[in-house]
Design an enzyme around this catalytic site. Structure first.
Site, PDB file in Angstrom:
ATOM      1  N   ALA A 120       0.815  -1.215   0.000  1.00  0.00           N
ATOM      2  CA  ALA A 120       0.000   0.000   0.000  1.00  0.00           C
ATOM      3  C   ALA A 120       0.846   1.261   0.000  1.00  0.00           C
ATOM      4  CB  ALA A 120      -0.924  -0.002   1.215  1.00  0.00           C
ATOM      5  N   GLU A 121       1.984   1.204   0.674  1.00  0.00           N
ATOM      6  CA  GLU A 121       2.786   2.414   0.855  1.00  0.00           C
ATOM      7  C   GLU A 121       3.659   2.747  -0.350  1.00  0.00           C
ATOM      8  OE1 GLU A 121       2.864   4.658   3.156  1.00  0.00           O
ATOM      9  OE2 GLU A 121       1.661   3.803   4.761  1.00  0.00           O
TER      10      GLU A 121
END
Length: 214
Positions: free
Chosen positions: A94-95
């Site tokens: 996600a990051e």
């Protein structure tokens, strides 16, 4: 020579990781100008059309290869800090999408997008070192899981918005659009990696229990 140069450039641009519609024109000095964004300039003419999904496919392929490359570091961090390997992978997905050189507009760095203060707090000297970044980010996740009693949703929310924001929201996910979108996105990756078998062995070794609020 000019035709050869153009051919070499087009061959490079046609690689799977860089596909896009390519436009070009030759100026009065014989210099070839190429772009994938002509922005209405009438001098440009399309010289190559490629599938619009090629970039996404190339990115997905890169992510898979990078994820495989970092698994030894992730597994070690999972055992060291008692955090599910699947959760570490979910946060990285996600990051940064496994881009160790990623930098956000707010200054977050590396695979787990550590802010400078967080990196210092958890002993990360070089946030662009994959090992240091993974260790620091995993240590932070372990701290958040302890802080919020193993509640996975709140720990993930705090990773995005900060612990204080979660506390001030009455121990609920803060009402920020970014965080409201972030938590289910990370949980989606997490469930996917658990289904693929990641994290189960690590949880068994560490005895980790992660509890999510209904």
């Amino acid at each position: 020579m000019r035709a050869l140069a153009l051919g070499l450039i087009l061959t490079a641009l046609a690689a799977p990781a860089a596909r896009a519609d390519i436009y070009a024109y030759t100026d009065s000095n014989g210099v070839i100008h190429m772009t994938n964004m002509p922005q209405g300039n009438p001098q440009y003419r399309m010289v190559m059309r490629t599938p619009r999904m090629a970039v996404a496919a190339a990115r997905a392929s890169f992510n898979r290869q990078a994820r495989e490359r970092y698994q030894p570091l992730i597994e070690k961090a999972a055992v060291r800090f008692g955090v599910s390997q699947a959760l570490i992978n979910a946060v990285i997905s996600a990051e940064s999408g496994y881009n160790a050189g990623a930098v956000s507009p707010k200054g977050a760095m590396g695979l787990m997008q550590l802010m400078p203060g967080t990196a210092d707090r958890f002993g990360v000297g070089n946030a662009f070192s994959a090992q240091e970044n993974i260790d620091g980010g995993t240590a932070y996740l372990a701290h958040l899981l302890r802080t919020f009693g193993g509640d996975l949703r709140l720990a993930i929310a705090a990773y995005n918005a900060g612990s204080q924001a979660v506390v001030q929201s009455g121990y609920h996910i803060p009402p920020y659009a970014e965080t409201q979108n972030y938590v289910p996105r990370v949980l989606g990756f997490y469930q996917r990696y658990l289904a693929e078998g990641e994290g189960a062995a690590g949880q068994a070794r560490t005895g980790l229990i992660q509890v999510s609020s209904p």
